[in-house]
Design a protein around this motif. Structure first.
Motif, PDB file in Angstrom:
ATOM      1  N   VAL A 227       0.858  -1.172   0.000  1.00 47.62           N
ATOM      2  CA  VAL A 227       0.000   0.000   0.000  1.00 47.62           C
ATOM      3  C   VAL A 227       0.900   1.229   0.000  1.00 47.62           C
ATOM      4  CG1 VAL A 227      -1.731   1.299   1.314  1.00 47.62           C
ATOM      5  CG2 VAL A 227      -1.840  -1.207   1.225  1.00 47.62           C
ATOM      6  N   VAL A 228       0.519   2.248  -0.765  1.00 46.99           N
ATOM      7  CA  VAL A 228       1.287   3.494  -0.870  1.00 46.99           C
ATOM      8  C   VAL A 228       0.445   4.636  -0.313  1.00 46.99           C
ATOM      9  CG1 VAL A 228       2.389   5.133  -2.445  1.00 46.99           C
ATOM     10  CG2 VAL A 228       2.468   2.671  -2.947  1.00 46.99           C
ATOM     11  N   LEU A 229       1.025   5.421   0.586  1.00 50.63           N
ATOM     12  CA  LEU A 229       0.383   6.627   1.102  1.00 50.63           C
ATOM     13  C   LEU A 229       1.327   7.797   0.886  1.00 50.63           C
ATOM     14  CD1 LEU A 229      -1.613   7.103   4.400  1.00 50.63           C
ATOM     15  CD2 LEU A 229       0.085   8.792   3.687  1.00 50.63           C
ATOM     16  N   VAL A 230       0.844   8.821   0.182  1.00 53.50           N
ATOM     17  CA  VAL A 230       1.625  10.027  -0.069  1.00 53.50           C
ATOM     18  C   VAL A 230       0.811  11.234   0.380  1.00 53.50           C
ATOM     19  CG1 VAL A 230       2.781  11.461  -1.790  1.00 53.50           C
ATOM     20  CG2 VAL A 230       2.787   8.967  -2.047  1.00 53.50           C
ATOM     21  N   ASP A 231       1.391  12.013   1.272  1.00 49.58           N
ATOM     22  CA  ASP A 231       0.742  13.201   1.838  1.00 49.58           C
ATOM     23  C   ASP A 231       1.720  14.355   1.698  1.00 49.58           C
ATOM     24  OD1 ASP A 231      -0.598  15.115   3.312  1.00 49.58           O
ATOM     25  OD2 ASP A 231      -0.674  13.963   5.169  1.00 49.58           O
ATOM     26  N   THR A 232       1.363  15.385   0.934  1.00 54.21           N
ATOM     27  CA  THR A 232       2.308  16.478   0.720  1.00 54.21           C
ATOM     28  C   THR A 232       1.583  17.763   0.402  1.00 54.21           C
ATOM     29  OG1 THR A 232       4.346  17.116  -0.442  1.00 54.21           O
ATOM     30  CG2 THR A 232       2.624  16.050  -1.765  1.00 54.21           C
ATOM     31  N   LEU A 243      -2.612  17.518   0.374  1.00 53.66           N
ATOM     32  CA  LEU A 243      -3.372  16.448  -0.272  1.00 53.66           C
ATOM     33  C   LEU A 243      -2.758  15.091   0.047  1.00 53.66           C
ATOM     34  CD1 LEU A 243      -3.889  17.892  -3.865  1.00 53.66           C
ATOM     35  CD2 LEU A 243      -5.697  17.400  -2.233  1.00 53.66           C
ATOM     36  N   THR A 244      -3.616  14.116   0.297  1.00 53.46           N
ATOM     37  CA  THR A 244      -3.156  12.743   0.530  1.00 53.46           C
ATOM     38  C   THR A 244      -3.866  11.799  -0.424  1.00 53.46           C
ATOM     39  OG1 THR A 244      -2.932  13.256   2.885  1.00 53.46           O
ATOM     40  CG2 THR A 244      -2.776  10.945   2.254  1.00 53.46           C
ATOM     41  N   ARG A 245      -3.094  10.868  -0.971  1.00 48.47           N
ATOM     42  CA  ARG A 245      -3.648   9.778  -1.761  1.00 48.47           C
ATOM     43  C   ARG A 245      -3.094   8.458  -1.217  1.00 48.47           C
ATOM     44  NH1 ARG A 245      -6.710  13.027  -2.870  1.00 48.47           N
ATOM     45  NH2 ARG A 245      -7.413  13.804  -4.907  1.00 48.47           N
ATOM     46  N   THR A 246      -3.956   7.441  -1.171  1.00 45.03           N
ATOM     47  CA  THR A 246      -3.570   6.092  -0.755  1.00 45.03           C
ATOM     48  C   THR A 246      -4.056   5.127  -1.819  1.00 45.03           C
ATOM     49  OG1 THR A 246      -3.898   6.751   1.568  1.00 45.03           O
ATOM     50  CG2 THR A 246      -3.641   4.401   1.109  1.00 45.03           C
ATOM     51  N   TYR A 247      -3.161   4.244  -2.255  1.00 39.85           N
ATOM     52  CA  TYR A 247      -3.495   3.364  -3.377  1.00 39.85           C
ATOM     53  C   TYR A 247      -2.536   2.180  -3.417  1.00 39.85           C
ATOM     54  CZ  TYR A 247       0.144   6.544  -5.219  1.00 39.85           C
ATOM     55  OH  TYR A 247       1.266   7.303  -5.390  1.00 39.85           O
ATOM     56  N   VAL A 248      -2.825   1.264  -4.317  1.00 38.30           N
ATOM     57  CA  VAL A 248      -1.892   0.187  -4.654  1.00 38.30           C
ATOM     58  C   VAL A 248      -1.614   0.268  -6.147  1.00 38.30           C
ATOM     59  CG1 VAL A 248      -2.502  -1.362  -2.764  1.00 38.30           C
ATOM     60  CG2 VAL A 248      -3.812  -1.442  -4.897  1.00 38.30           C
ATOM     61  N   PHE A 337     -11.395  23.752   4.868  1.00 31.37           N
ATOM     62  CA  PHE A 337     -10.955  22.703   5.781  1.00 31.37           C
ATOM     63  C   PHE A 337     -10.736  21.397   5.033  1.00 31.37           C
ATOM     64  CE2 PHE A 337     -15.521  23.327   5.851  1.00 31.37           C
ATOM     65  CZ  PHE A 337     -16.039  22.065   5.564  1.00 31.37           C
ATOM     66  N   SER A 338      -9.930  20.538   5.661  1.00 37.21           N
ATOM     67  CA  SER A 338      -9.633  19.233   5.070  1.00 37.21           C
ATOM     68  C   SER A 338     -10.747  18.245   5.369  1.00 37.21           C
ATOM     69  CB  SER A 338      -8.301  18.688   5.592  1.00 37.21           C
ATOM     70  OG  SER A 338      -8.414  18.252   6.934  1.00 37.21           O
ATOM     71  N   ASN A 339     -10.792  17.212   4.543  1.00 42.33           N
ATOM     72  CA  ASN A 339     -11.741  16.108   4.688  1.00 42.33           C
ATOM     73  C   ASN A 339     -10.909  14.839   4.598  1.00 42.33           C
ATOM     74  OD1 ASN A 339     -13.717  14.155   4.430  1.00 42.33           O
ATOM     75  ND2 ASN A 339     -14.836  15.173   2.786  1.00 42.33           N
ATOM     76  N   GLU A 340     -10.556  14.246   5.747  1.00 39.34           N
ATOM     77  CA  GLU A 340      -9.605  13.135   5.785  1.00 39.34           C
ATOM     78  C   GLU A 340      -9.910  12.158   6.916  1.00 39.34           C
ATOM     79  OE1 GLU A 340      -5.646  14.319   7.100  1.00 39.34           O
ATOM     80  OE2 GLU A 340      -6.363  16.382   7.352  1.00 39.34           O
ATOM     81  N   ILE A 351      -5.488   3.905   5.410  1.00 38.49           N
ATOM     82  CA  ILE A 351      -5.974   4.564   4.195  1.00 38.49           C
ATOM     83  C   ILE A 351      -6.419   5.970   4.566  1.00 38.49           C
ATOM     84  CG2 ILE A 351      -7.612   4.512   2.286  1.00 38.49           C
ATOM     85  CD1 ILE A 351      -7.959   1.512   2.799  1.00 38.49           C
ATOM     86  N   ARG A 352      -5.748   6.947   3.984  1.00 36.88           N
ATOM     87  CA  ARG A 352      -6.174   8.339   4.143  1.00 36.88           C
ATOM     88  C   ARG A 352      -6.384   8.938   2.762  1.00 36.88           C
ATOM     89  NH1 ARG A 352      -2.678  10.190   7.526  1.00 36.88           N
ATOM     90  NH2 ARG A 352      -1.193  11.324   6.224  1.00 36.88           N
ATOM     91  N   LEU A 353      -7.589   9.364   2.513  1.00 38.99           N
ATOM     92  CA  LEU A 353      -7.917  10.138   1.326  1.00 38.99           C
ATOM     93  C   LEU A 353      -8.202  11.553   1.808  1.00 38.99           C
ATOM     94  CD1 LEU A 353     -10.306   7.618  -0.482  1.00 38.99           C
ATOM     95  CD2 LEU A 353      -7.837   7.896  -0.788  1.00 38.99           C
ATOM     96  N   GLU A 354      -7.359  12.474   1.421  1.00 37.57           N
ATOM     97  CA  GLU A 354      -7.490  13.846   1.918  1.00 37.57           C
ATOM     98  C   GLU A 354      -7.657  14.822   0.763  1.00 37.57           C
ATOM     99  OE1 GLU A 354      -5.125  17.130   4.685  1.00 37.57           O
ATOM    100  OE2 GLU A 354      -4.047  15.450   3.781  1.00 37.57           O
TER     101      GLU A 354
END
Length: 379
Positions: A227-232, A243-248, A337-340, A351-354
């Protein structure tokens, strides 16, 4: 200032309007002055950008003036920087900045304090003024910063678009054997290539490390199936993207696909609940209700959502309004505001979708479109 972006930076006219509203509030509350420190609020109201240190650099705002309080040896530097006009008064190394502030205030007048001032500054002021003359300036400052102007929203939206494109580029470069540190460096380079001053922060996690909301110590190496999580994010004229994306990268396991769908459902529930007049706490409640229906939680228990569902965003990456249980702040136009509502499965994955929301006069709007699926992180 060199500016190469299609959205305009914040103008001095807008800052003068902010300052006028702050001065009006001080008069209404019979507060004779408010001291801004080397904080984001100093930049917000005056345009002056200064890194905090053990020496006070700030601005005293009174109902009819702005006076900059500066160490003597820094005066020429402050004069060279962009800021709204105002007298610069100095204190020398063997003098007390708190005593200087007191001399600038009317006798017996109350002084509001920037709520981000360091504690040592408060203690110095309390010694000179007496604690009973010091007032929390946070409500004055935060109340004005809470609702963004159209220019602020445009800056944030453009910065979000830059970061979303960086996410696309990072997704394309992740291959077996790549280290998380390499991805972090690549993301910084791509933010710079798109006109930002690099990444303001970056978290890249693979595998089990994604179950730690703010990442693991040390470097990790991507392996097929992780699993890959990138938050930047980056900053544009002081305003943040985040923004954060989580995926495979390969076909997801049934477990991950199901969990990803729950996360996206919870994120959508927050958006749907974000109506004008709703409380911030009700949005957090909406996310947890989705998780509870799927047997997650309850409350902050994991597997489930171990933290609030979102945070405000502007010149600080975490600011009001906070999307957290019990927060009775009512949503109004201009709030961002964020939604995460991250779902954590301890020692397995997270899993974080932001994405972020801004409140228009008609209701909620996405800054960026949410992810499409567990292998398709972009709409």
């Amino acid at each position: 200032m060199s500016w190469k972006h299609p959205v305009p930076p914040i103008s001095d006219d807008e800052r003068r309007g902010r300052l006028k509203r702050l001065q009006e509030r001080l008069s209404e509350q019979n507060i004779q002055g408010l001291l801004l420190g080397s904080t984001e609020s100093l930049r917000y109201f005056t345009g002056l950008v200064w890194q905090a240190s053990e020496r006070l650099v700030g601005a005293l705002v009174t109902p009819d003036a702005v006076t900059y309080v500066v160490p003597g040896f820094e005066q020429s530097r402050v004069e060279s920087l962009r800021h709204l006009p105002g007298e610069i008064v100095v204190w020398q190394e063997d003098q007390s900045s708190a005593e200087l502030v007191a001399r600038l205030m009317p006798q017996g007048g109350k002084l509001g304090l920037d709520d981000a001032l360091p504690l040592f500054v408060y203690h110095q002021l309390a010694h000179v003024f007496g604690a009973d003359r010091l007032v929390d300036g946070g409500p004055f400052i935060r109340g004005l910063r809470l609702r963004k102007s159209q220019n602020e929203i445009a800056l944030i939206k453009y910065a979000m678009g830059l970061t979303l494109e960086v996410h696309r580029r990072a997704h394309a470069m992740i291959k077996p054997g790549v280290k998380s540190s390499e991805v972090v460096r690549f993301i910084d380079e791509q933010h710079r290539a798109l006109g930002a001053s690099g990444s303001s922060f970056c978290i890249v996690s693979f595998g089990v490390a994604t179950s730690l909301p703010h990442g693991a110590d040390g470097d990790q190496t991507y392996q097929p199936g992780d699993v890959v999580l990138v938050d930047t994010g980056c900053r544009l004229d002081g305003y943040h993207s985040d923004l954060t994306r989580t995926y495979v990268m390969e076909e997801p396991t049934p477990e991950f696909a199901a969990a990803w769908a729950i996360e996206r459902e919870a994120q959508q529930a927050v958006f749907d609940a974000a109506q004008l007049g709703a409380t911030c706490g009700s949005l957090d409640d909406a996310a947890r209700a989705v998780l509870a229906r799927h047997g997650l939680g309850p409350d902050y228990a994991v597997p489930g959502l171990p933290h609030r569902a979102g945070h405000g965003l502007g010149m600080e990456i975490h600011e009001e309004p906070y999307i957290v249980r019990g927060n009775q702040t009512v949503l109004q136009p201009g709030m961002c505001f964020s939604n995460e509502p991250m779902i954590v499965y301890p020692n397995r994955f997270g899993i974080r979708l932001e994405d972020h929301i801004y409140m228009s006069a008609e209701g909620p709007r996405w800054f960026t479109e949410p992810a499409k699926g567990p292998t398709e992180p972009f709409a």
